[in-house]
Each structure stands twice: as C-alpha cells, then as structure tokens.
Design a protein around this motif. Structure first.
Motif, PDB file in Angstrom:
ATOM      1  N   TYR A 185       0.860  -1.187   0.000  1.00 25.01           N
ATOM      2  CA  TYR A 185       0.000   0.000   0.000  1.00 25.01           C
ATOM      3  C   TYR A 185       0.891   1.230   0.000  1.00 25.01           C
ATOM      4  O   TYR A 185       1.898   1.270   0.704  1.00 25.01           O
ATOM      5  CB  TYR A 185      -0.890   0.061   1.251  1.00 25.01           C
ATOM      6  CG  TYR A 185      -1.977  -0.965   1.304  1.00 25.01           C
ATOM      7  CD1 TYR A 185      -2.738  -1.281   0.193  1.00 25.01           C
ATOM      8  CD2 TYR A 185      -2.277  -1.607   2.494  1.00 25.01           C
ATOM      9  CE1 TYR A 185      -3.758  -2.212   0.253  1.00 25.01           C
ATOM     10  CE2 TYR A 185      -3.295  -2.535   2.576  1.00 25.01           C
ATOM     11  CZ  TYR A 185      -4.020  -2.834   1.453  1.00 25.01           C
ATOM     12  OH  TYR A 185      -5.029  -3.761   1.524  1.00 25.01           O
ATOM     13  N   GLY A 239      -2.160   7.600  -0.965  1.00 21.00           N
ATOM     14  CA  GLY A 239      -2.738   8.206  -2.154  1.00 21.00           C
ATOM     15  C   GLY A 239      -2.459   9.696  -2.212  1.00 21.00           C
ATOM     16  O   GLY A 239      -1.893  10.286  -1.282  1.00 21.00           O
ATOM     17  N   THR A 256      -6.574   8.228   1.602  1.00 21.80           N
ATOM     18  CA  THR A 256      -6.582   7.257   0.504  1.00 21.80           C
ATOM     19  C   THR A 256      -5.273   6.472   0.466  1.00 21.80           C
ATOM     20  O   THR A 256      -4.239   6.936   0.927  1.00 21.80           O
ATOM     21  CB  THR A 256      -6.811   7.930  -0.866  1.00 21.80           C
ATOM     22  OG1 THR A 256      -5.701   8.788  -1.168  1.00 21.80           O
ATOM     23  CG2 THR A 256      -8.105   8.726  -0.880  1.00 21.80           C
ATOM     24  N   THR A 275      -3.216   3.555  -2.378  1.00 23.68           N
ATOM     25  CA  THR A 275      -3.232   2.754  -3.598  1.00 23.68           C
ATOM     26  C   THR A 275      -2.611   1.407  -3.252  1.00 23.68           C
ATOM     27  O   THR A 275      -1.793   1.302  -2.340  1.00 23.68           O
ATOM     28  CB  THR A 275      -2.461   3.417  -4.751  1.00 23.68           C
ATOM     29  OG1 THR A 275      -1.094   3.584  -4.360  1.00 23.68           O
ATOM     30  CG2 THR A 275      -3.077   4.762  -5.123  1.00 23.68           C
ATOM     31  N   THR A 284      -4.626  -4.366  -8.697  1.00 26.69           N
ATOM     32  CA  THR A 284      -4.508  -3.023  -8.139  1.00 26.69           C
ATOM     33  C   THR A 284      -5.682  -2.764  -7.211  1.00 26.69           C
ATOM     34  O   THR A 284      -6.676  -3.493  -7.223  1.00 26.69           O
ATOM     35  CB  THR A 284      -4.498  -1.949  -9.248  1.00 26.69           C
ATOM     36  OG1 THR A 284      -5.717  -2.047  -9.983  1.00 26.69           O
ATOM     37  CG2 THR A 284      -3.307  -2.135 -10.175  1.00 26.69           C
ATOM     38  N   PHE A 329      -7.723   0.616  -4.724  1.00 22.60           N
ATOM     39  CA  PHE A 329      -7.805   1.996  -4.265  1.00 22.60           C
ATOM     40  C   PHE A 329      -8.658   2.037  -3.018  1.00 22.60           C
ATOM     41  O   PHE A 329      -9.816   1.598  -3.028  1.00 22.60           O
ATOM     42  CB  PHE A 329      -8.405   2.900  -5.347  1.00 22.60           C
ATOM     43  CG  PHE A 329      -8.471   4.339  -4.932  1.00 22.60           C
ATOM     44  CD1 PHE A 329      -7.316   5.102  -4.874  1.00 22.60           C
ATOM     45  CD2 PHE A 329      -9.677   4.919  -4.585  1.00 22.60           C
ATOM     46  CE1 PHE A 329      -7.358   6.433  -4.476  1.00 22.60           C
ATOM     47  CE2 PHE A 329      -9.740   6.250  -4.188  1.00 22.60           C
ATOM     48  CZ  PHE A 329      -8.580   7.004  -4.138  1.00 22.60           C
TER      49      PHE A 329
END
Length: 103
Positions: A7, A10, A15, A17, A34, A36
C-alpha cells in the motif's frame, strides 16, 4: 489462499493505492492486481477504509482495517461484515508491505 501486497499513500488524505498478488493469481497466470482505498484517516495509516480491488476482469469491494501492533500492523478485510482475510505488515518509507491469508 495466501498473498502479498503493498500500500502507498494516495494523493488525497485518507486514501491508499494498492498492488497485490495471491497464489491463485500465480496459478492462473494473472498479473498483480490493483486497488484503491478511500474514506480512511486523514493522518497516518491506522484506521478503517473502503477499498476496491481489481485483477483481470474481476472487481471486489471490501472493508479494510489497519491497526498498529507495536512497530508493525495487523490488517483485516471484510466482505458484507464477514472477515475473509487477515494479514500483517511493516512500514518501509511511505509504503506498507504486507502478507495475508484467507481466514
């Protein structure tokens, strides 16, 4: 089933990714997936998230919980409020490196 992942924070607060791979994907010759995560804490990474993962033509929405455990972390993934995976992680720079398995 077991897997690995990473991880990264973001661009927006709260957040993350994700990139991940599990043994079923390796057996099927599928590339790493992937993800989010959103709706997490605005500071740090410990907290609860809504996360969407994609791999191949599949997509799944889960709840992710990250909790501190000393210098490391414990993770849980829930689908429809049922625990489906658990994992452990450590932080390296701005990344969370993790391993997980099905419950």
């Amino acid at each position: 089933m077991f897997g690995i992942g990473i991880y990264r924070r973001g661009k927006k607060p709260g957040t993350l990714t994700a990139e991940w791979l599990d043994d079923r994907m390796v057996d099927a010759g599928i590339r790493a997936g992937t993800g989010f995560a959103q709706n997490g804490p605005t500071n740090g990474i410990v907290g609860d998230y809504d996360i969407t993962y994609e791999a191949g033509d599949q997509r799944v929405d889960l709840k992710l919980t990250i909790r501190a455990d000393g210098p490391n972390f414990r993770l849980q993934w829930l689908k429809d409020d049922v625990l489906i995976d658990e994992g452990i992680a450590f932080q390296s720079a701005d990344c969370l490196i993790l391993g997980y398995q099905s419950t």
